[in-house]
Design a protein around this motif. Structure first.
Motif, PDB file in Angstrom:
ATOM      1  N   ILE A  42       0.908  -1.226   0.135  1.00 28.14           N
ATOM      2  CA  ILE A  42      -0.305  -0.500  -0.208  1.00 28.14           C
ATOM      3  C   ILE A  42       0.911   1.231   0.154  1.00 28.14           C
ATOM      4  N   GLY A  43       0.634   2.383  -1.188  1.00 29.53           N
ATOM      5  CA  GLY A  43       1.206   3.777  -0.837  1.00 29.53           C
ATOM      6  C   GLY A  43       1.163   4.625  -1.849  1.00 29.53           C
ATOM      7  N   ASP A  44       1.981   3.262  -3.324  1.00 33.30           N
ATOM      8  CA  ASP A  44       2.487   3.427  -4.501  1.00 33.30           C
ATOM      9  C   ASP A  44       1.224   2.778  -5.300  1.00 33.30           C
ATOM     10  N   ASP A  45       2.109   3.416  -6.090  1.00 34.86           N
ATOM     11  CA  ASP A  45       0.581   3.666  -7.511  1.00 34.86           C
ATOM     12  C   ASP A  45       0.104   1.725  -7.597  1.00 34.86           C
ATOM     13  N   CYS A  46       0.874   1.695  -7.353  1.00 35.05           N
ATOM     14  CA  CYS A  46      -0.165  -0.626  -7.484  1.00 35.05           C
ATOM     15  C   CYS A  46       0.807  -0.833  -6.528  1.00 35.05           C
ATOM     16  N   ALA A  47       0.316  -1.759  -6.334  1.00 35.19           N
ATOM     17  CA  ALA A  47       1.279  -3.411  -5.327  1.00 35.19           C
ATOM     18  C   ALA A  47       2.185  -3.991  -6.150  1.00 35.19           C
ATOM     19  N   VAL A  48       3.015  -4.787  -6.095  1.00 33.82           N
ATOM     20  CA  VAL A  48       4.182  -5.048  -6.461  1.00 33.82           C
ATOM     21  C   VAL A  48       4.375  -6.759  -5.844  1.00 33.82           C
ATOM     22  N   PHE A  49       3.978  -7.807  -6.385  1.00 36.46           N
ATOM     23  CA  PHE A  49       5.045  -9.147  -5.346  1.00 36.46           C
ATOM     24  C   PHE A  49       4.927  -9.945  -7.031  1.00 36.46           C
ATOM     25  N   SER A  50       5.173 -11.185  -6.174  1.00 34.71           N
ATOM     26  CA  SER A  50       5.950 -12.314  -7.270  1.00 34.71           C
ATOM     27  C   SER A  50       5.464 -13.603  -6.464  1.00 34.71           C
ATOM     28  N   LEU A  51       5.570 -14.426  -7.514  1.00 29.07           N
ATOM     29  CA  LEU A  51       5.030 -15.623  -7.550  1.00 29.07           C
ATOM     30  C   LEU A  51       6.008 -16.860  -7.663  1.00 29.07           C
ATOM     31  N   LYS A  52       6.017 -17.748  -6.644  1.00 28.45           N
ATOM     32  CA  LYS A  52       7.331 -18.575  -6.978  1.00 28.45           C
ATOM     33  C   LYS A  52       7.092 -19.208  -8.603  1.00 28.45           C
ATOM     34  N   ASP A  53       8.916 -19.782  -8.829  1.00 29.60           N
ATOM     35  CA  ASP A  53       8.776 -20.105  -9.674  1.00 29.60           C
ATOM     36  C   ASP A  53       7.833 -21.037 -11.159  1.00 29.60           C
ATOM     37  N   ASN A  54       7.078 -21.724  -9.868  1.00 29.67           N
ATOM     38  CA  ASN A  54       6.467 -23.294 -10.310  1.00 29.67           C
ATOM     39  C   ASN A  54       5.162 -22.899 -10.040  1.00 29.67           C
ATOM     40  N   GLU A  55       4.441 -21.340 -10.015  1.00 32.35           N
ATOM     41  CA  GLU A  55       3.322 -21.220  -9.375  1.00 32.35           C
ATOM     42  C   GLU A  55       2.472 -20.081 -10.807  1.00 32.35           C
ATOM     43  N   ARG A  56       0.632 -19.832 -10.628  1.00 38.01           N
ATOM     44  CA  ARG A  56       0.145 -19.756 -11.480  1.00 38.01           C
ATOM     45  C   ARG A  56      -1.231 -18.534 -10.995  1.00 38.01           C
ATOM     46  N   LEU A  57      -1.013 -17.252 -11.594  1.00 40.79           N
ATOM     47  CA  LEU A  57      -2.189 -16.530 -10.391  1.00 40.79           C
ATOM     48  C   LEU A  57      -3.562 -16.602 -10.455  1.00 40.79           C
ATOM     49  N   ALA A  58      -3.883 -16.914  -9.816  1.00 41.00           N
ATOM     50  CA  ALA A  58      -5.642 -16.883  -9.885  1.00 41.00           C
ATOM     51  C   ALA A  58      -6.334 -15.775  -9.339  1.00 41.00           C
ATOM     52  N   VAL A  59      -7.092 -15.662 -10.241  1.00 41.72           N
ATOM     53  CA  VAL A  59      -7.394 -13.902 -10.042  1.00 41.72           C
ATOM     54  C   VAL A  59      -9.133 -13.652  -9.491  1.00 41.72           C
TER      55      VAL A  59
END
Ligand code: ADP
Ligand code: MG
Length: 337
Positions: A42-59
Motif C-alpha cells: 500500500i502507498g504506491d500506484d500499484c502493488a508488486v508481488f512475486s509468485l514462485k517459479d512453478n506457480e500461476r496467478l488465479a484472480v
C-alpha cells in the motif's frame, strides 16, 4: 481517475486528504509490508508481488452492494468478513492458495466508528485466510465493497468446472441451506442465535479442502447461487448430465430444527450463500475423499453422480425427478431442469 463534472460536486466532500487519512489510519496498518513475496505494498500506484517459479496467478473479484448482498443493518465487521469469505471462496473452488486482496470500498461518509469496525473485521479475515492487503480504492457513494482476490496455483493444475467425467461421484462439503435460511429469516427475526448469523456473515471459504482436491477431484465449484444452479454450471461446462439425490443432502442440526422438510430442502437446493464446495471425483478416489474428510474434520457428503447426457436433475427418495421453482417445489415427469 478523472471524474465527470456532474460527479465532481458530490465528490467535493471526498477531500483527498481525508481519503488519504482514512487509508493511513485504517488500511495501511493491516498491510504487512514485510511479507516475503510482497515487493511493494500500500502507498504506491500499484502493488508488486512475486509468485514462485512453478506457480500461476488465479484472480477473481466480487462486489457486495448494501441492501442487495447484505441487509442494511449489517455491522461493518459483518460486511468485511462476508466480503472476504465470498471472494476467497472462488480461490478455494479453483484449488488456489490465497496470496492477497485489493479492496475497492465505496462509503456514504467517513464515519470513524464504521471504519474502525470494518478494519477490525477485515484484519481478522485477512489473518484467517493468510491474505495480504495489497491495495485498494476508497470513494464516496452508496455503500459497496469489492474485493479482488489473488491466489497461487501450481503450474499445470487447477480445479475447473469443465472436468467432470461420466461415472464420477458428486460430493459437497459441510452443510447446505443455512445461508439461505439465515438470509430469508433475518429480516423477520424468525431465526435467532449466532449459528445462522455466522453462517451468513462468516461463511468458511474451504481453502484447505480446495488445495487438497487439486490431486483428487475432476471438477469443482463453490456454492454461491444455490446447489442446483452451481452444479448446473459443472454439468454444462463438462457436457455431462448430473443427478442429485435430495435425500442425501447434508442439512445442519440447526436447520433440522427449523422449518419443515420441504423448506429445508428448498433452501439446500435452491438457496445460495453457503460457500461450500461441490466437486466430482472418480469412484476410485472415494477412499481419498473419506481420508480428506477425516483429516480436515469436515463432512464431505456424496450427493449424486455423473452420467452421459446433458443438464441437471434432482431425484427424490424414490428416484422421481423433482422440479424446483422459486418459493417451492413440485414433482414433475418432464424434462431435466
Ligand atoms: P491512486 O490515486 O493512485 O489510485 P489512491 O489515492 O486511490 O491512489 O490510493 C493510495 C494508496 O492507498 C494506493 O496504494 C492504494 O492501493 C491504497 N488504498 C486506497 N484505498 C484503499 C483501501 N480501501 N484499502 C487498501 N488500500 C487502499
Ligand atoms: Mg485510487
Amino acid at each position: 481517475m478523472t471524474i465527470l463534472k456532474s460527479e465532481a460536486q458530490s465528490a467535493q466532500q471526498k477531500s483527498k486528504l481525508s481519503e488519504f487519512e482514512l487509508i493511513e489510519q485504517y488500511f495501511a496498518p493491516l498491510a504487512k509490508t514485510d511479507a516475503a513475496n510482497i515487493d511493494i505494498g500500500i502507498g504506491d500506484d500499484c502493488a508488486v508481488f512475486s509468485l514462485k517459479d512453478n506457480e500461476r496467478l488465479a484472480v477473481s473479484v466480487d462486489t457486495l452492494v448494501s441492501g442487495v448482498h447484505f441487509p442494511l443493518q449489517a455491522t461493518p465487521q459483518q460486511i468485511a468478513s462476508r466480503a472476504i469469505a465470498v471472494s476467497v471462496s472462488d480461490l478455494a473452488a479453483m484449488g488456489a492458495r490465497p496470496i492477497g486482496i485489493t479492496l475497492a470500498l465505496t462509503v456514504p461518509d467517513n464515519n470513524p466508528r464504521w471504519f474502525a469496525g470494518f478494519a477490525q473485521g477485515l484484519g481478522q479475515s485477512l489473518e484467517q485466510y493468510s491474505l495480504q492487503l495489497l491495495g485498494g480504492d476508497t470513494t464516496r457513494g452508496a455503500l459497496s465493497v469489492a474485493v479482488q482476490v489473488m491466489g497461487a496455483l501450481p503450474k499445470g493444475h487447477a480445479l475447473t468446472r469443465s472436468g467432470a467425467k461420466v461415472g464420477d461421484l458428486v460430493f459437497v462439503s459441510g452443510y447446505l441451506g443455512d445461508g439461505a435460511a439465515a438470509l430469508e429469516s433475518m429480516s423477520d427475526g424468525q431465526i435467532n442465535g449466532d449459528y445462522f448469523q455466522n453462517r451468513f456473515y462468516q461463511p468458511r471459504a474451504r481453502i484447505a479442502l480446495g488445495e487438497k482436491l487439486l490431486a483428487v477431484a475432476s471438477a469443482a465449484i463453490d456454492i454461491s447461487d444455490g446447489l442446483l444452479a452451481d452444479v448446473g454450471h459443472i454439468a454444462k461446462a463438462s457436457s455431462v448430465a448430473i443427478k442429485i439425490e435430495q435425500e442425501r443432502l447434508p442439512i445442519s442440526p440447526a436447520l433440522m430444527e427449523f422449518g419443515n422438510r420441504t423448506q429445508q430442502l428448498t433452501w439446500a437446493l435452491t438457496g445460495g450463500d453457503d460457500y461450500e464446495l461441490c466437486f466430482c471425483v472418480s469412484p476410485e478416489n472415494k477412499t481419498e475423499v473419506k481420508k480428506l474428510s477425516d483429516s480436515l474434520g469436515l463432512a464431505l457428503t456424496e450427493i449424486g453422480y455423473v452420467e452421459q447426457g446433458r443438464g441437471l436433475q434432482c431425484l427424490d427418495g424414490r428416484g422421481q425427478k423433482i422440479d424446483f421453482e422459486k418459493g417451492g417445489y413440485q414433482h414433475f415427469n418432464g424434462d431435466a431442469l
